[in-house]
Design an enzyme around this catalytic site. Structure first.
Site, short mmCIF file in Angstrom:
data_model
loop_
_atom_site.label_atom_id
_atom_site.label_comp_id
_atom_site.label_asym_id
_atom_site.label_seq_id
_atom_site.Cartn_x
_atom_site.Cartn_y
_atom_site.Cartn_z
N LYS A 1 0.85 -1.18 0.00
CA LYS A 1 0.00 0.00 0.00
C LYS A 1 0.90 1.24 0.00
O LYS A 1 1.46 1.60 1.02
CB LYS A 1 -0.92 0.03 1.22
CG LYS A 1 -2.10 0.95 1.00
CD LYS A 1 -2.56 1.65 2.26
CE LYS A 1 -1.67 2.74 2.72
NZ LYS A 1 -1.45 3.86 1.78
N GLY B 1 6.65 5.07 8.58
CA GLY B 1 5.73 6.20 8.64
C GLY B 1 5.76 6.78 10.03
O GLY B 1 6.75 6.65 10.76
N VAL C 1 0.64 6.13 13.82
CA VAL C 1 0.04 5.15 12.90
C VAL C 1 0.60 3.76 13.18
O VAL C 1 -0.14 2.76 13.25
CB VAL C 1 0.27 5.56 11.42
CG1 VAL C 1 -0.15 4.43 10.49
CG2 VAL C 1 -0.52 6.83 11.10
N GLU D 1 9.61 1.42 11.12
CA GLU D 1 10.55 2.53 11.32
C GLU D 1 9.71 3.80 11.31
O GLU D 1 8.97 4.05 10.35
CB GLU D 1 11.62 2.55 10.22
CG GLU D 1 12.47 1.27 10.18
CD GLU D 1 13.13 0.92 11.51
OE1 GLU D 1 13.41 1.83 12.30
OE2 GLU D 1 13.35 -0.29 11.76
N CYS E 1 12.97 11.55 7.94
CA CYS E 1 12.83 11.08 9.33
C CYS E 1 14.08 11.42 10.11
O CYS E 1 14.04 11.60 11.33
CB CYS E 1 12.58 9.59 9.34
SG CYS E 1 13.75 8.72 8.30
N GLU F 1 7.84 16.09 16.68
CA GLU F 1 8.26 16.03 15.28
C GLU F 1 7.28 16.85 14.45
O GLU F 1 6.08 16.60 14.47
CB GLU F 1 8.23 14.57 14.79
CG GLU F 1 8.66 14.44 13.33
CD GLU F 1 8.54 13.02 12.78
OE1 GLU F 1 7.44 12.44 12.81
OE2 GLU F 1 9.55 12.49 12.29
P1 NAD Z 1 2.15 8.40 7.81
O1 NAD Z 1 2.23 7.63 9.08
O2 NAD Z 1 1.15 9.46 7.68
O3 NAD Z 1 1.87 7.39 6.60
C1 NAD Z 1 2.69 6.25 6.37
C2 NAD Z 1 1.85 5.20 5.65
O4 NAD Z 1 0.81 4.77 6.54
C3 NAD Z 1 1.15 5.72 4.40
O5 NAD Z 1 1.12 4.70 3.42
C4 NAD Z 1 -0.24 6.03 4.90
O6 NAD Z 1 -1.22 5.97 3.89
C5 NAD Z 1 -0.46 4.95 5.93
N1 NAD Z 1 -1.43 5.31 6.96
C6 NAD Z 1 -1.78 6.54 7.39
N2 NAD Z 1 -2.70 6.46 8.36
C7 NAD Z 1 -2.93 5.14 8.56
C8 NAD Z 1 -3.78 4.41 9.43
N3 NAD Z 1 -4.56 5.03 10.32
N4 NAD Z 1 -3.74 3.07 9.37
C9 NAD Z 1 -2.93 2.43 8.51
N5 NAD Z 1 -2.11 3.08 7.64
C10 NAD Z 1 -2.11 4.42 7.67
O7 NAD Z 1 3.64 8.94 7.52
P2 NAD Z 1 4.14 9.84 6.30
O8 NAD Z 1 3.62 11.22 6.48
O9 NAD Z 1 3.93 9.15 5.00
O10 NAD Z 1 5.72 9.82 6.56
C11 NAD Z 1 6.31 10.65 7.49
C12 NAD Z 1 6.60 9.92 8.77
O11 NAD Z 1 7.38 8.78 8.48
C13 NAD Z 1 7.42 10.75 9.74
O12 NAD Z 1 6.96 10.53 11.04
C14 NAD Z 1 8.84 10.18 9.55
O13 NAD Z 1 9.68 10.39 10.65
C15 NAD Z 1 8.55 8.75 9.30
N6 NAD Z 1 9.64 8.09 8.57
C16 NAD Z 1 10.47 7.29 9.28
C17 NAD Z 1 11.53 6.66 8.64
C18 NAD Z 1 12.48 5.77 9.41
O14 NAD Z 1 13.25 5.06 8.78
N7 NAD Z 1 12.44 5.80 10.74
C19 NAD Z 1 11.74 6.87 7.28
C20 NAD Z 1 10.85 7.69 6.58
C21 NAD Z 1 9.80 8.29 7.24
#
Ligand code: NAD
Length: 540
Positions: free
Chosen positions: A211, A264, A268, A292, A326, A424
């Site tokens: 997804k 993400g 979440v 992560e 991130c 964050e």
């Molecule tokens: P997000 O959590 O909004 O979304 C991530 C994924 O989860 C997307 O595919 C989204 O559609 C899905 N999602 C959103 N809400 C959901 C729910 N309620 N249930 C299931 N799936 C859901 O994150 P984002 O805005 O895409 O990315 C930014 C975040 O990701 C930041 O917090 C960043 O620090 C983190 N990040 C971490 C790393 C790492 O390696 N630690 C790397 C990249 C990004």
């Protein structure tokens, strides 16, 4: 074929520099025009069949929200179920492929991305996710190529990991994939992570449902097309864009859920973990949960730091890709003796950073990803204006008339526990706290205890004693820790990436540690000359 082929030894994909007049710059500019002049229809792909469901989300370019770049077709309940059934059915054949044949698919995908697909995927990342040419290159080209080549290499090492055997007994580990499907949920901010999360498990014989993030769906769909061209069989990775909550509910309800590969935000991931826990008795096994998540990454300067190196790495670490990594630096701790110079140099350099459409190569920052992110930053920048604990030293403004643009911003907080030092925000906003030079040990404890995250962090110091003390005191404060370097820019094969505490399960994407999560070993003991008498000598 009767051969155990040695996997080619991977080396990091060289980063092209896009200097004026270079072939890569000309090719990228052409790809931006080509991709930007059409509205791409992005389907759901299940068992190799594209479904244009007609239930679409309109995708626009963050740097020009009037620019309609794609329609993202959403899964329906029937398609989500078909995706599960198809993946489970595909696993039997896929896990029986030789490792060499599976590896060949991903090595070929890496070559296709390094060659003919490179600028199309970079253009999609620039148009859809607002990355500059350099940021797109290091993400959607180099990092994803590296993920595919290095993971194949690590997978081969894992297969060679075998127990000892003794005379008359041959022991083996059979590195089985997990039984069922892996649910790969990927973020907007790295095209490479989109490509990595479903494929790392797949290399080891797993099947995955991918997804993608809605706002990264254009580049992610191109990545999916590369995998198909490279020979990935139908059903092995299903491409299921759509409503994240409904999709997650359906997939978590399946008894075939074998693992989750998530990147993400922290809330979440916690909600998904909770969803799995609530259904735990319904699964065939214990789903592997790899996530992560967020960060509140720091750079701390000691009084002995080289100020120009510190300023340069603060600027790059905090503002590249609009602070939407991130690993981005979003809090910094500066000794009072250095602060006047650091502040002045930051202000001078930030005044020269251009913000705008990344298709204009002179821009250092593009737009933030979407309106929701923009409004969050807008509200924060408004709130800090009247906050007595905060001083705005640079930036502090934003403009949504054409795109979602936020100026790089430097804030100073007199309160080390203020929310700008803890939360964050995921934008180009850097918060500084100035500490007294003789409070070095105390500031290290403060850094360790301020935020719930532990993803990346860096120290700048010339005095070795300070480096030693920080390394010890900050041992659990970051999964990726840097000495005299910025806290971003981890390279596959060189700095395995991931953090602990609220930042995730720290399974280090693009490393052997991550691949271990996608196998369930079977131990096989084979005896050449089995016992034929149950009596032991001691019975005599
Ligand atoms: P997000 O959590 O909004 O979304 C991530 C994924 O989860 C997307 O595919 C989204 O559609 C899905 N999602 C959103 N809400 C959901 C729910 N309620 N249930 C299931 N799936 C859901 O994150 P984002 O805005 O895409 O990315 C930014 C975040 O990701 C930041 O917090 C960043 O620090 C983190 N990040 C971490 C790393 C790492 O390696 N630690 C790397 C990249 C990004």
């Amino acid at each position: 074929m009767s051969a155990i082929g040695n996997i080619p030894t991977p080396i990091n994909e060289p980063i092209l520099n896009y200097a004026p007049g270079s072939a890569e710059r000309t090719a990228l500019e052409a790809a931006i025009v080509e991709l930007g002049s059409v509205v791409t229809e992005i389907p759901v792909v299940i068992n190799g069949v594209e479904h244009f469901t007609g239930q679409t989300v309109k995708l626009t370019s963050p740097q020009r929200h009037s620019h309609h770049i794609a329609n993202l077709h959403q899964t329906t309940p029937e398609l989500r179920q078909a995706a599960i059934d198809g993946a489970v059915a595909a696993q039997h054949a896929w896990e029986r492929w030789s490792f060499a044949d599976r590896a060949a698919v991903f090595l070929r995908a890496a070559d296709l991305l390094a060659g003919p697909w490179r600028q199309r995927v970079n253009a999609a990342t620039l148009l859809g996710q607002s990355k500059t040419a350099h940021q797109a290159e290091i993400d959607s080209a180099c990092e994803l190529i590296d993920f595919w080549r290095f993971n194949v290499h690590y997978a081969e090492r894992l297969l060679h990991e075998q127990p000892i055997s003794v005379p008359g007994v041959w022991n083996r580990l059979d590195w089985r994939p997990l039984e069922g499907f892996i649910y790969a949920i990927t973020p907007f901010n790295f095209t490479a992570i989109g490509g990595n999360l479903p494929t790392a498990p797949a290399m080891l014989g797993n099947v995955a449902l991918w997804k993608p993030s809605t706002t990264a769906a254009l580049s992610n769909y191109l990545v999916y097309q590369i995998l198909r061209e490279a020979g990935m069989p139908a059903g092995v990775i299903q491409f299921i864009p759509g409503d994240s909550v409904k999709t997650t509910a359906t997939l978590l309800d399946s008894k075939h859920l074998a693992g989750i590969h998530f990147t993400g935000s922290t809330p979440v991931f916690r909600s998904i973990w909770q969803g799995v826990a609530e259904r735990l008795g319904t699964y065939r096994g214990y789903p592997r949960l790899v996530g992560e998540t967020g960060g509140k990454d720091f750079i701390v300067a000691h009084a002995s730091a080289n100020v120009e190196a510190l300023v340069t790495n603060l600027l790059r670490g905090a503002f590249e890709y609009q602070g939407q990594k991130c690993s981005a630096c979003s809090r910094t701790y500066i000794p009072r003796s250095l602060w006047p110079t650091v502040k002045r140099r930051m202000q001078e350099e930030m005044a020269q950073m251009k913000v705008g459409d990344p298709a204009d190569f002179s821009n250092y920052l593009g737009a933030v990803i979407d309106e929701r992110a923009f409004r969050k930053h807008e509200a924060l920048l408004k709130a800090v204006q009247s906050d007595p604990a905060i001083t705005v030293h640079a930036g502090g403004t934003c403009d949504d008339s054409v795109g979602w643009f936020v100026q790089p911003t430097l804030l100073e907080s007199s309160d080390p526990h203020h929310r700008i030092m803890r939360e964050e925000f995921f934008g180009p906003i850097l918060s500084a706290y100035v500490y007294e030079d003789d409070q070095w040990s105390e500031v290290l404890t403060l850094i360790d205890e301020t935020a719930e995250y532990a993803l990346t962090g860096a120290i700048f110091a010339n005095e070795r004693a300070a480096v030693i003390e920080a390394e010890e005191k900050l041992r659990h404060a970051a999964g990726n820790y840097y000495v005299n370097d910025k806290c971003t820019g981890a390279v596959v094969g060189q700095q395995p990436f991931g953090g602990g505490r609220a930042s995730g399960t720290n399974d280090k994407a693009g490393s052997l540690l991550n691949l271990y999560r996608w196998v369930s070993a079977r131990t096989v003991k084979e005896t050449g000359n089995p016992a034929t008498n149950w009596r032991y000598p001691f019975l005599g």
